[in-house]
Structures are given as C-alpha cells and as structure tokens.
Design a protein around this motif. Sequence first.
Motif, PDB file in Angstrom:
ATOM      1  N   LEU A   1       0.828  -1.201   0.000  1.00 18.91           N
ATOM      2  CA  LEU A   1       0.000   0.000   0.000  1.00 18.91           C
ATOM      3  C   LEU A   1       0.866   1.256   0.000  1.00 18.91           C
TER       4      LEU A   1
ATOM      5  N   LEU B   1       2.037   1.743  -3.466  1.00 21.43           N
ATOM      6  CA  LEU B   1       0.932   2.233  -4.291  1.00 21.43           C
ATOM      7  C   LEU B   1       0.756   3.732  -4.100  1.00 21.43           C
TER       8      LEU B   1
ATOM      9  N   ILE C   1      -3.204  -4.663  -6.003  1.00 17.93           N
ATOM     10  CA  ILE C   1      -2.500  -3.380  -6.002  1.00 17.93           C
ATOM     11  C   ILE C   1      -2.197  -2.947  -7.436  1.00 17.93           C
TER      12      ILE C   1
END
Length: 837
Positions: A184, A187, A225
Amino acid sequence: MAEGPVRVLADVSVSDRNGNPSSWITLTRTGHFSDPRYGEFDITHSMLMKMAENFNNGVFGQDVFIDVDHKPGNGAAARILAVRIEGDRFRGQVEWTPYGIDAVKNKGYRYLSLEYHEQWRDNEKQLNHGPVMLGAGLTIRPVIKGLDPIRLSAGTDDGIPVFIHPELQSTLLQEQKMKYAELLRKLTEALKARKLAAPIIANLVDTATKVVQLAADEVAAQEIIDRFDDAGRELAEHSSQSVQLSVNIPEGVALSADDVSRLLAQQLDERERQRTAQAASVAANERLLSELITADQGLDEDTRVLLSEQNRPLVAGMTEEQVRQLAAVAIAGGQREIAARRLSSMGFPAAIGQVHQPNIVVVHDDAIRLSGQYRERLALTDLHRQGRLRLLPTETTFIERVLSCFDQLHGPEISTEAKILAGGTVNMGNTNLPVGFRREVIREALSDLRVLELVQTLTDFQATTTTQIPYELRDTSAIVNDAIVYEGKPIPPAGIGQYMDTAYILPMKLAMVITNEVVHFSQASAINWDAMARNIESNARILRELVCRRIMNHLQRASDSYAAVPVSAESFASQLDGTKSTIKTVNFPIVRQHQDRDLQGTAIGNAENPITVVLNGTTILPYDGTGEQAAGTYYRVTSYNLGYIQFVNQVGAPVTPSATGACTASYSRATNVMKFDLDVPAGVTMEVHLNGLLRAVGSRKAMMSGQRYVEPDFLLTSPVLHDTMTNAEQFTAAGKRNGSDTTNDGDLERVKNIPAFGTNAPGVDLGDERILIGQRGLLGYTIAKPFVTGQPFEMTDSQGRPIGKRQAYGEEYSAIKVPKPVANRMTSVLAYSASNR
C-alpha cells in the motif's frame, strides 16, 4: 490426527478473471549472450520496456501464445495475459491449457524460451515497431541460462489434507499484514508520482486498503495493487478530461479481488471506448485534411506532403467545417510559398508581405536553347574531333537533375546569354565566365564519369548538413520450419527491409588560375570555341578526377573496414636506422582511417579504424598536405595496400629518424581480402602463374555468392593490373581478345564474367595492386549543390600588387557513403610482389 500424507503448507491457487488456471512466470531476462545459431546478442532493459509497451498496445495484432518446444503446430500451452518488468526479469501472467500443464507437470518442461524480433514490421503499413514479442516455447534447455523455473499452482485436488500450526498461522498473518502495508505504501508513492489530486489518491488507497485484506496471499495482493495502479495510470493519462474512477464498499459487504477487477475493468473499458471514439474522430479529420490538400492541383507533391504533416496535429477536436477552413488556409500559404520559390530561382529578390503569383516564364526552355548553341559549336572543335570532349547526345536522369538545380540557381543569366549568343557574340565583360561554360563543365564531367555506373547517384537540394543514403536488407528472421505453414496457422513475414543511413554533406572546393585564353573568349568579340573547348575539358577532367578518387577510395575503405581486426602497438623500431624514411607494417593491407566531420571541419563522433603512430615515445600527427603545419615530424600512409608509412616534415619532405625510444603503430588490418603473390616460381611461366590470380578472383566471387548471397556485378581495378590479369593462360585461351576496344558493360575486358571498370583517376588507394569486387549501388553519391565556378578575380602577390593573372574557384556540396550494414557486399584481391615489398 489425519491418516496418510499431510501437507503443512500449500501454494495458493491463482486463477484469472474467468476461472482458468494462471500464474506469473519468467519469460526472459536482461544480459549479454551468445549462441552458435544467433551469434552474440544483448537483451537490455530498454528493449524489455519497449516490448512490454508493444504488448500492452496490441502491436502484434493477435494474442501471444506459448507452445511446447517451439512447435506451434501442436497447439497452445498457454496464452500470455499481461507482462511486467521486475528488476532484470521480464515476467508474464499466463493462462494455462491442459496441454501446457501436462508438459510442465509430467514432462519436465521447466523453462521458457522467448521469441521476439528486435525490429518488427507489421505486414499492413510496413511500420517499424522495434522489439516485439512474437511468442515463446516451453523448453528443457533454454539459450538464456539463470531463468526462474516455471511454477504451477499446487492445489488440493489430490485429497491430501493441509494443516497450519496456530502459532505459525499467527506469524504468517502478521508477516502478511506487514507485506500488505508495504504494498500500500508503494501504491501511494506511485500515485503521487503520477501527479494525481490528493482526494483521488486518498480514495484509491482507502479502497485498496479495504480490498487487499481479502487477498489470500501476497501474489493475489500484488494483483489487486496492480489493478489500482493501472487505474491511477489511466487517470494520469487522461487528467485533462473529467474522469471518476473509484470502488465504494457498502457497509457490511466485502468485495473480493475478482469483484474489484470486474468493477475497475468496467470503468476502464468505458474509458477505452471513449478513447477509441476520440481516436476515430481525429483519424477522420486527418484523412479529410489530407484529401483536401491533395486535391489541389496548384501544389507540387512535396508541398502537399509538407502541408499535411505540418497541420495534422491541429485537427484534434475540430469539426468538419473547421478542418475545411484549416485546409483552405494551408493551401493558400503553400501556393504563396511556391510562387516565392519560383521567383527566387529566377534571381528575383524575396518579396516582403503578400506575394502574388504572376505569369512566370520557366527557365527550362532557355537552358535547352543555350545548351544546344554550345554543343553545336563545340562539336566543330579540334578537341571534340580528337575524342577528348565527349558531348554525349543523351543525359542520364542524374545529370538532368543536377543541371536542373544549376539552371534554377542561374535562371536570369541563362536567359540573357541564350538571347545574346543567338546573335553570334556574347558580352560578358572582361572578368565574367559565361554561364554556358560553367554548365558544360558540369555536364562533361558527369558524362565521362564511368564510376557513377557503380554507385547510387542521388540529389538532395534541400540538404544542409546531412542527407540520408538508402539501402536494403533481407529480413527472413521470422521464418521457421522452412516456411511450411499448415492450414489455419499464422504465416511468417519476410521480405526486403528498407533503411536509411546518415551521411554528412562536405564542401569540395577548387581554385584555378584563369589563362589568357579564358579572358579572350570572355570578351565582347566572337568566342574562340577551340579555346572554350580546351578550358571546358580541363575543368571537367579535374572535377571528374576529384569525384572519382573520393568514390573509389571510399569503396575500398568500406570493403576493408568489414571484419577488420585492430592491431595494437606494433613495434617498428628495428626498421629505423637513420637512413629510412618509410616503414612497413607487419600486417597488410591496412584500413584507411575515417572521421565524420561537419561543414566547419569539426569531428563528429569517434574515428573509425584509427591509425596511431608513436615515434620515440611521442604520438605524431598525420601530414595534412597543406605545408602549413608546425615544424616537426609527421607521418603519411603511402600505400594502404602494402602497409607503407612514411615520415615527413611539415612541408612533406621525407625524414629519416632513428629509434631512440618506443616506436609503435596501431591500425586495423583488412581481412576481407585475398592475397596473391605475383612472383613467378622457378620452372613456371608467367602466363601459367597468372592463372592463380584469375582463380583468386573466381574464389572471391564464389565466396560472395555462396556465403554472402551476393552476385558481384562489377570489378574495379587499374588498367595496368587488368592488363596483367589478361595475360594469364586461362584468360587468353577462354576468351576472345578485343584489344583496346571497350566492352558494352564496362571499360575493360570482363574477368571471370564480371564486368571490369578501370580506375581512370590518379592517386586512388587501389593503386596497381588491388582488385575490388562487389555489387553495384552500395555507395550513395548525393549532390546537395552542383559544382559551380565563380567569377574570376585579380590575383596579387604577397604585398597586394596585381600580377596580371586571374583566379576563380568552384565548389560542390555533396555526400559520399557506403552504409555499414551493406559493406560486406564487397571484397577484394591484392596482387603484389612479396620479394619487392
């Protein structure tokens, strides 16, 4: 406890959107490799980036499949769904077929062999797309080692139970959360790098945080993702448009990875439909613009193409009416530009402001009339009767193009002189050279230049610093199985690839002293046509010899540079004893050094086949022939064929150094050549011995045909060496001698059925030792501005006083080059005396 075998951990099964078995595998990797079939080759990161881009854009025009053992006729093992680059690895997500699963699981096919083309061209528009992935084959012995073995998902269909220890499960969950947090974070950084608005980034990351918790393993999490990263890329690419892309999760409802993929795919598909519609609208506008410009008959072809290219970027988003208005404005501007060019070519100054197109009298008719007047009178001169002035009745297309450029540059002069000469006299003043004289010099020089039959003769009158030399290469790399294609299978492309190579325009300038005869026939009196003929012939011969030498030396250099081998620091100290000015290299022939330069003489890039001479520990410079270099010792190569290097001073006089320190020469030796010793062995006649020279020519011809697939159609050598060859016993026995007659396809007698041409220019590197064999049309000779002699000016001495002579100089701007990829279509034979070397 469960009875029988137990698995503690199992791989998570990975499936695509349709439920078909899929996995990520390594397709290939970067590196430098070699193979007996392909030679040495590189796979670079930039190649993989372009390959991935072409795959994502569907450049290949079909799905890309994996087969087994490079046998596509047996069926597909897998279909490649997506690709990505991980470090030095090129990875692909593939959808497996039962045939492919069986090959990996049961037959040991653990690796992949990628099939790609570095310069792939589509078979519709013939556009070069660069590296394109064509397919791959499962294999057990890949060319590229160090690949990751293929892993299929290990399911539980065999009934073996799977147990995970609670502590291990807790540890794995903690590790999984940490890994997901890292995904994350990456990302978030990726979305920020795409310059997306903060609310959009927050929305995407928040949604991804909720959804990624549903992933069964890291592979599935990475896929999720990647989906959100793809969405961010789409948003960044179309940020100028109103785009809403997000996934909302209602309270109490959990979305799976498949749900996320489906929702994002639906929105991205809609975006793709909008992009397709927009592209279709732009294409329609571009087509309409091109049709309107092409339909105008007042524009020439080059102007139509230029206007279409210049205005094409402006039509995006326009209505049909706006495109029509743009085309009308462009056509009007093009017509004004053509009118201005035609006026300028006739000597009228460029107009400022609005240009009206008047009734322009084309100078072509005046040029024809003036040329006829000159040729009619020159045909009556002694020089023409002696055969020294050719006055050929027809002209080649190349000569016509060059003269056309000359006529455009001197339109008013041609028109005036044609009218005056019709009365029998011409008044050019005491210092003017008639324009017809300068025109006939160009015609005569190019008409008697037989070497032009061996090269591409081109014109590029718009060139400034560089021009492009065209060449062709066979491309059969995509052919497999000897082009046997079964019903319903893809047909491999093959053909001739068209390419261009850059050549630099160089100025060739020559100054000459004008004789009293030139002054005489330039005065206001009846022209002395015999004197005119002698000066035309003299000027044309000088120009012809200069161009001829440049072309022949470049042909030999290109042939020698193919497969040349560098020689480093070869010592010649033992040859220096204070009495010799010339040394001999151990290896010969040596390759002439070449350095690209611009119009100012500035070196561009590195020298090819450099020559470095170190005399007594000091690197010395080559002698440039000007006589203006600083006092010192220089070197010059007096024979590239025999490897002779001479030491001279700043004015070119030989010097005889002694060895007191390191004395070395570094150069490149030619290997694309066969040597023949002319020394006649004892007990053998010269005629029988020379049969070996003919066999050497035949051997080179056979090598070119059998190994390089080139049928030689010219042989270039000096008349002296040609005469030596034709004294061979086999030659006189096999052919009818034509004496000094000229054959119909060369100016010397054929050798081994190859048309032979003579080196009719002094000082060429071929000398009397080299026989150059090859294919015509490899070298490009491009004229950007034809040779033009300017008006004479008074010569003076060092104190500025006139000396009763006049001088004029001429200049030609041209480029000469053999593209490197076709240099192997030439070879040579070196005939020399070993005892006299």
